[in-house]
Design a protein around this motif. Structure first.
Motif, PDB file in Angstrom:
ATOM      1  N   PRO A 312       0.818  -1.219   0.000  1.00  0.00           N
ATOM      2  CA  PRO A 312       0.000   0.000   0.000  1.00  0.00           C
ATOM      3  C   PRO A 312       0.849   1.267   0.000  1.00  0.00           C
ATOM      4  N   ARG A 313       0.238   2.349  -0.403  1.00  0.00           N
ATOM      5  CA  ARG A 313       0.882   3.659  -0.401  1.00  0.00           C
ATOM      6  C   ARG A 313       0.000   4.665   0.319  1.00  0.00           C
ATOM      7  N   ARG A 314       0.629   5.715   0.806  1.00  0.00           N
ATOM      8  CA  ARG A 314      -0.119   6.797   1.447  1.00  0.00           C
ATOM      9  C   ARG A 314      -1.046   7.449   0.415  1.00  0.00           C
ATOM     10  N   PRO A 315      -2.167   8.016   0.875  1.00  0.00           N
ATOM     11  CA  PRO A 315      -3.051   8.720  -0.063  1.00  0.00           C
ATOM     12  C   PRO A 315      -2.293   9.821  -0.798  1.00  0.00           C
ATOM     13  N   LEU A 316      -2.597   9.989  -2.062  1.00  0.00           N
ATOM     14  CA  LEU A 316      -1.866  10.959  -2.878  1.00  0.00           C
ATOM     15  C   LEU A 316      -1.946  12.368  -2.298  1.00  0.00           C
ATOM     16  N   ASP A 317      -3.078  12.719  -1.717  1.00  0.00           N
ATOM     17  CA  ASP A 317      -3.239  14.067  -1.171  1.00  0.00           C
ATOM     18  C   ASP A 317      -2.333  14.334   0.029  1.00  0.00           C
ATOM     19  N   GLU A 318      -1.760  13.282   0.627  1.00  0.00           N
ATOM     20  CA  GLU A 318      -0.819  13.466   1.731  1.00  0.00           C
ATOM     21  C   GLU A 318       0.568  13.874   1.237  1.00  0.00           C
ATOM     22  N   VAL A 319       0.873  13.552   0.006  1.00  0.00           N
ATOM     23  CA  VAL A 319       2.224  13.809  -0.494  1.00  0.00           C
ATOM     24  C   VAL A 319       2.264  14.748  -1.678  1.00  0.00           C
ATOM     25  N   VAL A 320       1.126  15.209  -2.149  1.00  0.00           N
ATOM     26  CA  VAL A 320       1.055  16.124  -3.286  1.00  0.00           C
ATOM     27  C   VAL A 320       0.260  17.359  -2.864  1.00  0.00           C
ATOM     28  N   ARG A 321       0.868  18.522  -3.060  1.00  0.00           N
ATOM     29  CA  ARG A 321       0.206  19.778  -2.695  1.00  0.00           C
ATOM     30  C   ARG A 321       0.512  20.830  -3.750  1.00  0.00           C
TER      31      ARG A 321
END
Length: 323
Positions: A312-321
């Motif tokens: 699994p990976r962290r939600p994209l919104d946690e690492v993209v801003r």
């Protein structure tokens, strides 16, 4: 008007593939910032492992792998990336500024990008079936094209000394209570978006395989005892942050190229995390001619082996801003 940069949906799709890159203990130590015409990669030092990665080398390797994944994905969508690495000396966490020019993707480019979703870290033993030399050469050349050096560690005394370095590092880590506590925090999980899941770790019977906590992945049934798989050393002439970042990009290229052939892959770093065993590897394998950054094992998985579950990976919104 000719479009000079990808639209937001294309950028997000490329980033969704970028974060599929492997990272040390699946810490995913990256942050992405998206501007109107550029994308920026930053390291997230809050996710650095104090015991396993005290100098942040594995963190930079991980971010370099994500950078190459992004570049491969963007190119498959019709965008060549123009990368400025470490664009601001006053901000060392700013690893890359990425611009774009349009390009027509070739079939080879699309094949590599498709390998992103197929790649898994397979910690199980591989079979003794020979990897064709043409495959090995192609995989090594793919890595070398990304700014690092890649060569095969052939059998014999050199490989034996490398295995001994793995065994010594495992022994030192086993006896280090603080390291074991950190490892327990980042492995053996059952439902999480980070760390090494129990279902992706295997009880270590191979000296090259790190012993994670609470592994549940079933080892492949292999009856022969011959030397298994090809070991590729990713190394650099220098050991500065740029060299480490480029080694991460090279590692990604190696992994994806091997995946296009259907080979199982596993990045290996344990003996390079301790100064003593890293120096041994540098002396015994590289003859003090460079700096070992990472080892990739490639080989054929047993035909009876089930596919390794997707990590699994962290939600994209946690690492993209937004920038």
């Amino acid at each position: 008007m000719v479009q000079a940069h990808p639209d937001p949906d294309t950028v997000r799709s490329a980033l969704a593939l970028a974060v599929r890159a492997p990272s040390v203990h699946n810490t995913q130590p990256w942050q992405w910032r998206v501007g109107d015409r550029t994308v920026h990669l930053y390291s997230d030092e809050t996710r650095q492992l104090p015991l396993a990665d005290p100098d942040g080398r594995d963190l930079l390797l991980s971010c370099g792998a994500a950078l190459h994944h992004f570049r491969a994905a963007a190119r498959s969508f019709g965008w060549h990336t123009v990368v400025h690495r470490f664009p601001n000396p006053a901000e060392p966490q700013h690893l890359a500024s990425i611009g774009f020019t349009e390009v027509t993707p070739t079939a080879d480019v699309i094949t590599v990008a498709r390998a992103i979703t197929r790649r898994r870290t397979d910690r199980r033993r591989v079979t003794s079936w020979e990897v064709p030399p043409t495959h090995t050469r192609h995989v090594a050349e793919a890595g070398a094209a990304e700014g690092a050096l890649v060569h095969e560690i052939v059998g014999g005394a050199t490989r034996t000394r490398l295995v001994q370095a793995f065994q010594e590092a495992a022994r030192l880590h086993h006896d280090d209570a603080a390291y074991q506590t950190e490892l327990a925090l980042w492995s053996g999980r059952h439902i999480a978006s980070e760390g090494v899941p129990a279902r992706s770790a295997v009880t270590a019977v191979d000296p090259l395989t790190r012993e994670f906590h609470s592994p549940t992945l079933t080892e492949a049934v292999i009856h022969d005892l011959e030397e298994r798989g090809v070991l590729l050393m990713v190394h650099t002439a220098a050991d500065d942050p740029l060299s480490r970042l480029r080694a991460g990009e090279a590692t990604s290229a190696v992994l994806l190229a091997a995946t296009t052939f259907g080979l199982a892959t596993c990045p290996l770093t344990e003996p390079l995390e301790l100064p003593g065993t890293r120096n041994l590897v540098r002396a015994d394998v590289l003859s003090d001619s460079g700096f070992p950054q990472l080892i990739v094992r490639i080989g054929w998985a047993a035909t009876s082996a089930a596919q390794v579950p997707l990590t699994p990976r962290r939600p994209l919104d946690e690492v993209v801003r937004p920038l």
